[in-house]
Enzyme design. Structure first.
Site, PDB file in Angstrom:
ATOM      1  N   PHE A  66      34.825  21.546 -12.637  1.00 17.41           N
ATOM      2  CA  PHE A  66      34.511  22.019 -11.588  1.00 17.41           C
ATOM      3  C   PHE A  66      35.140  23.431 -10.943  1.00 17.41           C
ATOM      4  O   PHE A  66      36.148  22.222 -10.597  1.00 17.41           O
ATOM      5  CB  PHE A  66      33.351  21.382 -11.133  1.00 17.41           C
ATOM      6  CG  PHE A  66      32.100  20.732 -12.089  1.00 17.41           C
ATOM      7  CD1 PHE A  66      30.933  21.323 -12.540  1.00 17.41           C
ATOM      8  CD2 PHE A  66      32.396  19.633 -12.762  1.00 17.41           C
ATOM      9  CE1 PHE A  66      30.245  21.041 -13.022  1.00 17.41           C
ATOM     10  CE2 PHE A  66      31.716  19.255 -13.312  1.00 17.41           C
ATOM     11  CZ  PHE A  66      30.523  19.766 -13.707  1.00 17.41           C
ATOM     12  N   THR A  73      34.149  17.914 -17.590  1.00 14.26           N
ATOM     13  CA  THR A  73      34.114  19.218 -17.248  1.00 14.26           C
ATOM     14  C   THR A  73      34.873  19.334 -15.806  1.00 14.26           C
ATOM     15  O   THR A  73      34.871  18.121 -15.240  1.00 14.26           O
ATOM     16  CB  THR A  73      33.049  19.175 -17.158  1.00 14.26           C
ATOM     17  OG1 THR A  73      31.456  18.994 -18.218  1.00 14.26           O
ATOM     18  CG2 THR A  73      32.173  20.508 -16.872  1.00 14.26           C
TER      19      THR A  73
END
Length: 280
Positions: free
Chosen positions: A176, A174
């Site tokens: 960020f 992921t």
């Protein structure tokens, strides 16, 4: 001490990303229930820094967060790419034969689909947060319930890890973004180190409008790493284009932006920052 607003609780992936990005620094987390609240915290206190997920290599882009980012007026000052690893955990006295329910965020459940299919007797229950599911089970002493979360969250809330690394795809990351009030941006990232930019623009509804923009970026040797289109509400068949650019010459990058401005509408630079490192 830096105050970091995250979506989720202590032990969540946003928490891990914040501590890894600000490694060695003292930080204070502001835990928010929603991404809207993260941006509200920055709006009400310009000293607050936000950490927000923007895309996942399996689940794709978090489209709503693109809109929140644009509308908030915040500036991207950095990014971090976190390896996402899930475990299944429960109260210490529970075990495989006593678990009847497994709780987690719907994306985490989706990312562990193959594992869960091997345990059909466990009912899947969607929750707001991975770490929040672990906390709920620990504080509520919910016997027979399990949570899917990071192993660090299980340890934090005193739960027993039944099995770690249960995600279907081991190449699960992921990305960020680190965002802040524009007036504070220069304190958090030296522009001389910037080699990445995120921009957003609209285009006239004309043939070849996007290809003309891409041709100019190519001419200036700007590497387009991501393009995401979102419809403009109230303007049928018109779109906002969110684009990530990599460059090795800040001056040439700035020249490319000047060159595409006449071809676009409402172009906005969301942030200029250093390409984030990837952690396992």
């Amino acid at each position: 001490m830096k105050r970091i607003a995250i979506q989720g609780l202590v032990g969540s992936f946003h928490d891990l990303a914040a501590h890894l990005y600000f490694d060695g620094e003292q930080i204070q987390l502001i835990c928010c229930a929603t991404f809207e609240q993260v941006f509200d915290e920055i709006k009400h206190d310009p000293t607050v820094i936000g950490m927000t997920a923007i895309e996942n290599t399996i689940a794709g882009s978090l489209l709503h967060n693109y809109e929140l980012l644009r509308e908030s007026g915040t500036t991207i000052v950095g990014e971090h790419k976190l390896h996402i690893s899930h475990c299944i955990c429960c109260l210490p006295e529970d075990d495989w034969d006593t678990i009847t329910e497994v709780h987690s965020h719907p994306v985490a459940l989706m990312q562990c689909r193959q594992f869960l299919e091997q345990h059909p007797r466990m009912r899947n229950v969607e929750a707001e947060d991975t770490a929040g599911s672990a906390k709920m089970i620990a504080e509520g002493q919910c016997h027979g319930w399990a949570a899917i979360c990071h192993a660090e969250a299980a340890r934090l809330y005193g739960l027993k890890v039944l099995e770690d690394h249960i995600e279907d795809n081991k190449h699960n990351y992921t990305r960020f973004l680190v965002v802040t009030h524009p007036n504070k941006a220069d304190l958090l990232r030296p522009l001389t180190e910037a080699n990445k930019s995120s921009i957003v623009f609209a285009l006239p509804h004309e043939e070849g409008s996007l290809s003309h923009v891409l041709a100019i970026l190519s001419f200036y040797k700007i590497n387009l790493t991501k393009i995401q289109s979102l419809p403009i509400i109230g303007r049928e068949w018109e779109y906002q284009f969110y684009v990530d650019l990599l460059f090795d010459d800040l001056t040439r990058y700035r020249q490319s932006i000047d060159a595409i401005i006449p071809l676009t509408k409402d172009l906005k630079i969301l942030g200029e920052y250093k390409d984030g490192k990837q952690t396992n």
